[in-house]
Design a protein around this motif. Sequence first.
Motif, PDB file in Angstrom:
ATOM      1  N   ARG A  14       0.821  -1.206   0.000  1.00  0.00           N
ATOM      2  CA  ARG A  14       0.000   0.000   0.000  1.00  0.00           C
ATOM      3  C   ARG A  14       0.857   1.259   0.000  1.00  0.00           C
ATOM      4  N   GLU A  85       7.516   5.373   7.615  1.00  0.00           N
ATOM      5  CA  GLU A  85       6.249   4.641   7.631  1.00  0.00           C
ATOM      6  C   GLU A  85       6.479   3.133   7.782  1.00  0.00           C
ATOM      7  N   THR A 103      -5.774  -0.097  12.874  1.00  0.00           N
ATOM      8  CA  THR A 103      -6.332   1.258  12.844  1.00  0.00           C
ATOM      9  C   THR A 103      -5.500   2.170  11.957  1.00  0.00           C
ATOM     10  N   GLU A 104      -4.190   2.129  12.120  1.00  0.00           N
ATOM     11  CA  GLU A 104      -3.303   2.977  11.319  1.00  0.00           C
ATOM     12  C   GLU A 104      -3.286   2.544   9.852  1.00  0.00           C
ATOM     13  N   ALA A 106      -5.787   1.381   8.224  1.00  0.00           N
ATOM     14  CA  ALA A 106      -7.017   1.924   7.636  1.00  0.00           C
ATOM     15  C   ALA A 106      -6.869   3.395   7.274  1.00  0.00           C
ATOM     16  N   LYS A 107      -5.961   4.103   7.931  1.00  0.00           N
ATOM     17  CA  LYS A 107      -5.740   5.519   7.650  1.00  0.00           C
ATOM     18  C   LYS A 107      -4.843   5.755   6.430  1.00  0.00           C
ATOM     19  N   LEU A 108      -4.109   4.718   6.004  1.00  0.00           N
ATOM     20  CA  LEU A 108      -3.237   4.866   4.837  1.00  0.00           C
ATOM     21  C   LEU A 108      -4.066   5.094   3.582  1.00  0.00           C
ATOM     22  N   SER A 109      -3.478   5.771   2.630  1.00  0.00           N
ATOM     23  CA  SER A 109      -4.141   5.929   1.327  1.00  0.00           C
ATOM     24  C   SER A 109      -4.362   4.545   0.736  1.00  0.00           C
TER      25      SER A 109
END
Length: 160
Positions: A14, A85, A103-104, A106-109
């Motif tokens: 990702r 990252e 959780t983190e 899910a925040k990634l582009s």
Amino acid sequence: MSNTKEFFLSVVQRIFSNWTALRMVVEHNMGTKKMVIDFCSYMTEVMYMNEGLNVSEIANELEKYIDEQFNTELEDNSSEQVAEELLRFYRYCIESHESLAVTEFAKLSPLQKWLDMNKPAKEIQTVCAMETDSSESEKETSDDMKVVDEWTEVTRKRRR
């Protein structure tokens, strides 16, 4: 998280799919989608086989791989941003912070289409396609512009 290495590979994919330098490598035919996918696996192995890596060591490995495999030199600090990252998520994985990692993540582009692992590799089409004519290297397009070897030359308007 039963298999942190598999999860980490999806994180790498990702992150790499959103890395402009890698997308440009593929768009400019300096590497293939498969080569980038292999790079994802390679970096996952590097992270899991070497304990105690820091951001600069990871960034150096990213730059070295891109230079050797894609014959490309990065001129920005994007390798350090990517390394930060990767290290952040690697720590979540090895320190068993499953909920934080998810959780983190899910925040990634989202995974970009050019590196979608489920679709067959196709040539990347660039947004701007220049029209070429094999019989002429130069064509008039208007009074103040002409196409020369796929470059558009803009000249000053002529005064009448």
